[in-house]
Design a protein around this motif. Structure first.
Motif, short mmCIF file in Angstrom:
data_model
loop_
_atom_site.label_atom_id
_atom_site.label_comp_id
_atom_site.label_asym_id
_atom_site.label_seq_id
_atom_site.Cartn_x
_atom_site.Cartn_y
_atom_site.Cartn_z
N ARG A 81 0.85 -1.18 0.00
CA ARG A 81 0.00 0.00 0.00
C ARG A 81 0.89 1.24 0.00
NH1 ARG A 81 -5.36 0.88 -0.52
NH2 ARG A 81 -5.40 2.24 1.33
N GLU A 82 0.35 2.34 -0.50
CA GLU A 82 1.11 3.58 -0.47
C GLU A 82 1.43 3.99 0.97
OE1 GLU A 82 0.78 6.83 -3.27
OE2 GLU A 82 -1.10 5.91 -3.99
N GLU A 83 0.60 3.63 1.91
CA GLU A 83 0.86 3.98 3.30
C GLU A 83 2.09 3.26 3.85
OE1 GLU A 83 -2.34 1.56 5.84
OE2 GLU A 83 -3.04 2.12 3.84
N HIS A 84 2.54 2.19 3.18
CA HIS A 84 3.79 1.53 3.57
C HIS A 84 5.00 2.39 3.21
CE1 HIS A 84 1.45 -2.44 3.46
NE2 HIS A 84 1.96 -2.37 4.68
N TYR A 215 -6.87 2.41 5.84
CA TYR A 215 -5.53 2.04 6.30
C TYR A 215 -5.57 0.62 6.86
CZ TYR A 215 -7.05 2.67 11.15
OH TYR A 215 -7.71 2.54 12.36
N ILE A 216 -4.40 -0.02 6.89
CA ILE A 216 -4.29 -1.40 7.39
C ILE A 216 -4.18 -1.37 8.91
CG2 ILE A 216 -2.88 -3.50 7.37
CD1 ILE A 216 -1.93 -2.61 4.55
N HIS A 217 -5.19 -1.93 9.58
CA HIS A 217 -5.11 -1.96 11.05
C HIS A 217 -4.78 -3.36 11.57
CE1 HIS A 217 -8.86 -4.03 12.44
NE2 HIS A 217 -9.28 -3.73 11.23
N VAL A 388 -9.95 5.87 7.21
CA VAL A 388 -9.12 6.85 7.92
C VAL A 388 -10.05 7.80 8.68
CG1 VAL A 388 -7.48 8.74 7.64
CG2 VAL A 388 -7.30 6.70 6.19
N PRO A 389 -9.82 8.03 9.97
CA PRO A 389 -10.69 8.94 10.74
C PRO A 389 -10.74 10.32 10.10
CG PRO A 389 -9.25 7.70 12.21
CD PRO A 389 -8.78 7.41 10.81
N ARG A 394 -3.74 9.80 9.41
CA ARG A 394 -3.75 8.39 9.01
C ARG A 394 -2.86 7.58 9.96
NH1 ARG A 394 -4.35 5.29 4.32
NH2 ARG A 394 -4.94 7.14 3.13
N PRO A 395 -3.40 6.54 10.60
CA PRO A 395 -2.56 5.71 11.46
C PRO A 395 -1.50 4.95 10.66
CG PRO A 395 -4.90 5.39 11.94
CD PRO A 395 -4.81 6.18 10.66
#
Length: 468
Positions: A81-84, A215-217, A388-389, A394-395
């Protein structure tokens, strides 16, 4: 099967038969209070034949070798993921069989994927299963170093390598495309662009989901004792629910599920929840259906009013409870989200090895990869994703929890125990299936025309790659 039902099915054209005397998925969704969007209310099925699937593709090591050459080198795969990799210099190592790639952000809006191998004597530049941040990639063996953009920075004792031309020693790259927060890679530089690979129907679906805002939780992985295709195909139909997951059949309209496919590379099912299985029709009341319902944080649901009013359906009350639960849990406004998106199981196969579940109650991604050491084993990963809240940052994505072969999915940190038990039930069948295919005197697998169409569609796409 009664003679009457069999006679009726035989009078229909192949692929036309549906669960007798039962509402379709679209009939069920049409009664919801909050109307479903077009991507939910669409259908795309046709009969694809009824020939057996040859068993050799699951048990023959030579077939597995050809898959690496003909299939895996030419298809788009979800790498991370881009969040990685949110910042320049962040990297994530993605392995496929014996191949390995460093996926890294080289600029704010540019991601590259380098073959994870030193061009001197082949040492991996970064260990498998790692991620981090770097300004350069240095070989741990002899110190050859590449810049973030893949250009050669240093060849140790360069005076001894007059035959090395720096401009010809850039790190080789795979193609990269970004979509909905996912980073896809492809080893074939002549492959179709990602949007053409998926096709316009699926692109209209994924562009409606807003997965870039999740996001991946929780991220859990485990090796499964079955060929990667058997591992995937276990999740392609709801036909197994009544036997494998009897505890959820009370509120899962398994035999009513809808199956669709879009081009060669995408298929899906929609399995309605909050509706009793046709196998159990007449054995439970609407109140019974609601009473046994749990999902996610059961403590939240435990505090909800579970007494149905006269004429109220369990499905509608479930949708209302989920809307309230997820709005509180994610601090997001879900008033515009349909009941079906909140409640039902939407499963999309993204060829060759990814499943996307874009619903709210089951927001997941599955990824399957072959074990390079044994074609009769494969790796199964589950990514649980949350919105995402709206009122916060973003966590960080959850780190992967690798389970030992003997461990239950319920043991993974962050895993809902009820859902972990379902994954155990799904995967416990697979060793017996792998062994059974190696023991059988029968030459192949026999599939249903409708409920197992995703398996046939998947295998026919494999045939196209293997034949070229």
């Amino acid at each position: 099967m009664s003679e009457q039902v069999l006679d009726n099915a035989q009078q229909l054209a192949p692929g036309e038969a549906r669960c007798p005397n039962e509402p379709s998925t679209q009939d069920i969704i049409a009664k919801d209070r909050v109307t479903a969007p077009d991507w939910v209310r669409s259908e795309s099925y046709r009969f694809l034949g009824d020939e057996d699937i040859p068993k050799g593709r699951y048990i023959d090591p030579e077939y597995a070798k050809k898959e690496y050459e003909k299939l895996w080198t030419r298809t788009w795969q979800f790498a991370c993921r881009e969040e990685h990799i949110p910042e320049v210099g962040d990297y994530y190592v993605y392995d496929l069989g014996r191949r390995s790639f460093i996926v890294t952000r080289v600029a704010e809006n540019e991601v590259k994927a380098y073959y994870n191998s030193c061009l001197h004597r082949g040492t991996k530049l970064r260990p498998s299963g790692t991620e981090g941040c770097a300004s350069e990639f240095t070989c741990p063996f002899h110190g050859w170093t590449w810049n973030l953009d893949g250009s050669l920075q240093k060849a140790t004792c360069h005076w001894d390598f007059p035959h090395v031309e720096a401009e010809k020693f850039n790190l080789p790259e795979a193609r990269v495309e970004l979509l909905a927060g996912f980073v896809f890679i492809n080893m074939d530089h002549d492959a179709l662009p990602l949007e053409e690979y998926f096709g316009p129907e699926f692109m209209s679906h994924i562009n409606s989901w807003g997965l870039e805002n999740r996001y991946i939780h929780c991220h859990v992985a485990k090796r499964i004792p079955a060929n990667w295709k058997l591992n995937m195909e276990a999740f392609m139909e709801a036909y197994h629910v009544i036997e494998t997951h009897p505890q959820v059949a009370v509120s899962n309209a398994d035999a009513n599920s809808q199956y669709d496919f879009y081009g060669d590379h995408v298929d899906r099912f929609i399995s309605p929840l909050g509706v009793i299985s046709p196998h159990l029709r007449g054995q439970y009341t609407e109140q019974d259906i609601l009473d046994q319902f749990t999902v996610g944080d059961s403590s939240v649901l435990a505090g909800a009013d579970r007494k149905l009013a006269e004429g109220e359906t369990a499905r509608q009350r479930m949708a209302d409870m989920l809307r309230d639960m997820f709005e509180k849990g994610t601090k997001a406004d879900l008033s515009g989200v349909s009941d079906s998106e909140l409640l039902d199981c939407f499963s999309y196969t993204i060829f060759p090895n990814t499943f996307m579940f874009p619903g709210i109650s089951l927001p997941m991604v599955y990824r399957f990869r072959p074990d390079p050491e044994d074609h009769r084993k494969s790796f199964y990963e589950v990514f649980f994703m949350r919105p995402v809240p709206k009122d916060g940052e973003r966590p960080e994505p959850a780190e992967c929890v690798w389970l030992e072969d003997h461990q239950s999915f319920t043991e993974a940190e962050g895993m809902d125990p009820g859902f972990g038990n379902i994954l155990d039930q799904d995967t416990e069948n697979l060793l017996a299936q792998q062994q059974g295919l190696e023991a059988t005197a029968k030459d192949g697998l026999t599939l249903g025309n409708y409920q197992e169409i995703r398996v046939r569609h998947f295998e026919q796409t494999i045939d196209k790659y293997m034949a070229d």
